[in-house]
Scaffold this motif. Structure first.
Motif, PDB file in Angstrom:
ATOM      1  N   ALA A   1      38.440   8.876  23.530  1.00  0.00           N
ATOM      2  CA  ALA A   1      39.353   8.395  22.493  1.00  0.00           C
ATOM      3  C   ALA A   1      38.642   7.369  21.621  1.00  0.00           C
ATOM      4  O   ALA A   1      39.007   7.168  20.460  1.00  0.00           O
ATOM      5  CB  ALA A   1      40.587   7.778  23.137  1.00  0.00           C
TER       6      ALA A   1
ATOM      7  N   PRO B   1      42.896   7.453  10.754  1.00  0.00           N
ATOM      8  CA  PRO B   1      44.044   8.359  10.911  1.00  0.00           C
ATOM      9  C   PRO B   1      44.772   8.174  12.245  1.00  0.00           C
ATOM     10  O   PRO B   1      44.277   7.494  13.146  1.00  0.00           O
ATOM     11  CB  PRO B   1      43.415   9.753  10.820  1.00  0.00           C
ATOM     12  CG  PRO B   1      41.944   9.560  10.950  1.00  0.00           C
ATOM     13  CD  PRO B   1      41.624   8.149  10.629  1.00  0.00           C
ATOM     14  N   ASN B   2      45.929   8.781  12.381  1.00  0.00           N
ATOM     15  CA  ASN B   2      46.673   8.753  13.654  1.00  0.00           C
ATOM     16  C   ASN B   2      45.799   9.313  14.762  1.00  0.00           C
ATOM     17  O   ASN B   2      45.126  10.320  14.582  1.00  0.00           O
ATOM     18  CB  ASN B   2      47.934   9.620  13.562  1.00  0.00           C
ATOM     19  CG  ASN B   2      48.979   8.974  12.684  1.00  0.00           C
ATOM     20  OD1 ASN B   2      49.031   7.746  12.573  1.00  0.00           O
ATOM     21  ND2 ASN B   2      49.791   9.796  12.040  1.00  0.00           N
ATOM     22  N   GLY B   3      45.837   8.651  15.895  1.00  0.00           N
ATOM     23  CA  GLY B   3      45.059   9.134  17.037  1.00  0.00           C
ATOM     24  C   GLY B   3      43.578   8.807  16.956  1.00  0.00           C
ATOM     25  O   GLY B   3      42.785   9.293  17.754  1.00  0.00           O
ATOM     26  N   ALA B   4      43.205   7.961  15.995  1.00  0.00           N
ATOM     27  CA  ALA B   4      41.782   7.637  15.795  1.00  0.00           C
ATOM     28  C   ALA B   4      41.233   6.693  16.861  1.00  0.00           C
ATOM     29  O   ALA B   4      40.033   6.443  16.898  1.00  0.00           O
ATOM     30  CB  ALA B   4      41.586   7.011  14.409  1.00  0.00           C
ATOM     31  N   GLY B   5      42.130   6.143  17.690  1.00  0.00           N
ATOM     32  CA  GLY B   5      41.666   5.208  18.720  1.00  0.00           C
ATOM     33  C   GLY B   5      41.780   3.756  18.301  1.00  0.00           C
ATOM     34  O   GLY B   5      41.159   2.886  18.913  1.00  0.00           O
ATOM     35  N   LYS B   6      42.608   3.475  17.299  1.00  0.00           N
ATOM     36  CA  LYS B   6      42.740   2.097  16.805  1.00  0.00           C
ATOM     37  C   LYS B   6      43.374   1.201  17.873  1.00  0.00           C
ATOM     38  O   LYS B   6      42.847   0.139  18.199  1.00  0.00           O
ATOM     39  CB  LYS B   6      43.593   2.081  15.520  1.00  0.00           C
ATOM     40  CG  LYS B   6      43.026   2.964  14.406  1.00  0.00           C
ATOM     41  CD  LYS B   6      43.854   2.902  13.132  1.00  0.00           C
ATOM     42  CE  LYS B   6      45.285   3.446  13.254  1.00  0.00           C
ATOM     43  NZ  LYS B   6      45.339   4.910  13.555  1.00  0.00           N
ATOM     44  N   SER B   7      44.526   1.653  18.416  1.00  0.00           N
ATOM     45  CA  SER B   7      45.162   0.869  19.486  1.00  0.00           C
ATOM     46  C   SER B   7      44.247   0.796  20.698  1.00  0.00           C
ATOM     47  O   SER B   7      44.165  -0.242  21.372  1.00  0.00           O
ATOM     48  CB  SER B   7      46.499   1.502  19.886  1.00  0.00           C
ATOM     49  OG  SER B   7      47.391   1.505  18.794  1.00  0.00           O
ATOM     50  N   THR B   8      43.570   1.898  20.968  1.00  0.00           N
ATOM     51  CA  THR B   8      42.651   1.940  22.113  1.00  0.00           C
ATOM     52  C   THR B   8      41.528   0.920  21.970  1.00  0.00           C
ATOM     53  O   THR B   8      41.136   0.272  22.946  1.00  0.00           O
ATOM     54  CB  THR B   8      42.081   3.363  22.270  1.00  0.00           C
ATOM     55  OG1 THR B   8      43.160   4.260  22.546  1.00  0.00           O
ATOM     56  CG2 THR B   8      41.060   3.444  23.389  1.00  0.00           C
TER      57      THR B   8
ATOM     58  N   TYR C   1      40.494   8.954  28.066  1.00  0.00           N
ATOM     59  CA  TYR C   1      41.728   9.128  28.840  1.00  0.00           C
ATOM     60  C   TYR C   1      41.680  10.456  29.580  1.00  0.00           C
ATOM     61  O   TYR C   1      42.036  10.559  30.729  1.00  0.00           O
ATOM     62  CB  TYR C   1      42.954   9.088  27.937  1.00  0.00           C
ATOM     63  CG  TYR C   1      43.177   7.773  27.221  1.00  0.00           C
ATOM     64  CD1 TYR C   1      43.552   6.633  27.924  1.00  0.00           C
ATOM     65  CD2 TYR C   1      43.018   7.687  25.844  1.00  0.00           C
ATOM     66  CE1 TYR C   1      43.772   5.434  27.267  1.00  0.00           C
ATOM     67  CE2 TYR C   1      43.238   6.487  25.178  1.00  0.00           C
ATOM     68  CZ  TYR C   1      43.617   5.367  25.891  1.00  0.00           C
ATOM     69  OH  TYR C   1      43.830   4.196  25.236  1.00  0.00           O
TER      70      TYR C   1
END
Ligand code: ADP
Ligand code: MG
Length: 252
Positions: free
Chosen positions: A24, A43-50, A19
């Motif tokens: 990410a 963890p949060n921000g690990a790129g799972k949604s990405t 990004y």
């Protein structure tokens, strides 16, 4: 035909997303067979949604290749159904429950046909499966979190996809809805559908999933829960701060 049987349902190769300056998602590789029921944890921000969005093609990738049963899903949208993270959706949008679910049929209709009676009937059937049929005429903004999640699952069901991407489907739902989502996932997997679901609650990973993808920008491990969901892997994944007590892990 042997080749067809051995073909993975979902194949992700070298998927990288940036990004800003830092990636990410870095060089993610992943293969899941038909009927796999997989949690993406990290963890949060690990790129799972990405990972889900890039595999769907809704965020641009720097590099990488995605195949669903050997086909580029960008060329055949119907193959992948997506249940987005509930908090990322604008629920004030004035639409009825039935309209939201009927939208799930667009992929199989093609560009020029509008949904008709048979599409609405399919949508009603999916709503029945999610025990939401009596709320078909409601505005989505009027629903509880758990009901909204059921509507999104019904929309994914009506698409009759091969692979289901779900982003934290259990977030903010009550225990009854959690159970019905879990049993829906189980039924889909039994019918040979493949599920890749971002999951936050480590304690329930062994109960609801058979496979796990451990992700922190890069894929750290992929395999069955038995193979990869171990204390040492999770310590590495969360930098030694495993956020939940995971009783199943104590002896591993
Ligand atoms: P997760 O789902 O694991 O919490 P995300 O995939 O949402 O992580 O985000 C991974 C990283 O990319 C985070 O640092 C997040 O802030 C950043 N990010 C996500 N979406 C965007 C975007 N649209 N624009 C810029 N940065 C983004
Ligand atoms: Mg996320």
């Amino acid at each position: 035909m042997i080749e067809r049987v051995e073909q993975p349902a979902l194949e992700v190769e070298g998927l990288t997303v940036t990004y800003g300056r830092e990636p990410a998602l870095w060089n993610a590789d992943l293969r899941l067979g038909q009927g796999a029921l997989a949690a993406v944890v990290g963890p949060n921000g690990a790129g799972k949604s990405t990972l889900l969005k890039a595999a769907l093609g809704v965020v641009p990738r720097v590099s990488g290749r995605v195949r669903v049963l050997g086909v580029d899903p960008a060329r055949k949208r119907r193959l992948v159904a997506y249940v987005p993270q509930r908090s990322s959706v604008d629920w004030d949008f004035p639409t009825s429950v039935l309209d939201v679910v009927t939208m799930g049929t667009y992929g199989r209709l093609g560009w020029f046909r509008r949904p008709g009676r048979s599409e609405r009937a399919a949508a009603m059937q999916a709503l029945e499966q999610m025990e939401m049929a009596d709320l078909a005429g409601r505005q989505i903004a009027e629903l509880s979190g758990g009901q909204q999640q059921r509507v999104f699952l019904a929309r994914a069901l009506v698409q009759d996809a091969e692979v289901y991407f779900m982003d934290e489907p259990f977030a903010g739902v009550d225990a009854v809805t959690e159970q019905s989502i879990a049993s829906l996932m189980g039924r889909l997997a039994q019918h040979g559908k493949t599920i890749l679901s971002v999951h936050h609650d480590l304690a329930t990973v062994p109960r609801y999933f058979e496979h796990a993808v451990l992700l922190n920008r890069a894929v750290q491990a992929v395999g069955t829960v038995k193979e990869v969901f171990h204390r040492s892997n999770l310590d590495r994944l969360y930098g030694g701060r495993v956020p939940a007590d995971v009783p199943e892990l104590a002896s591993v």
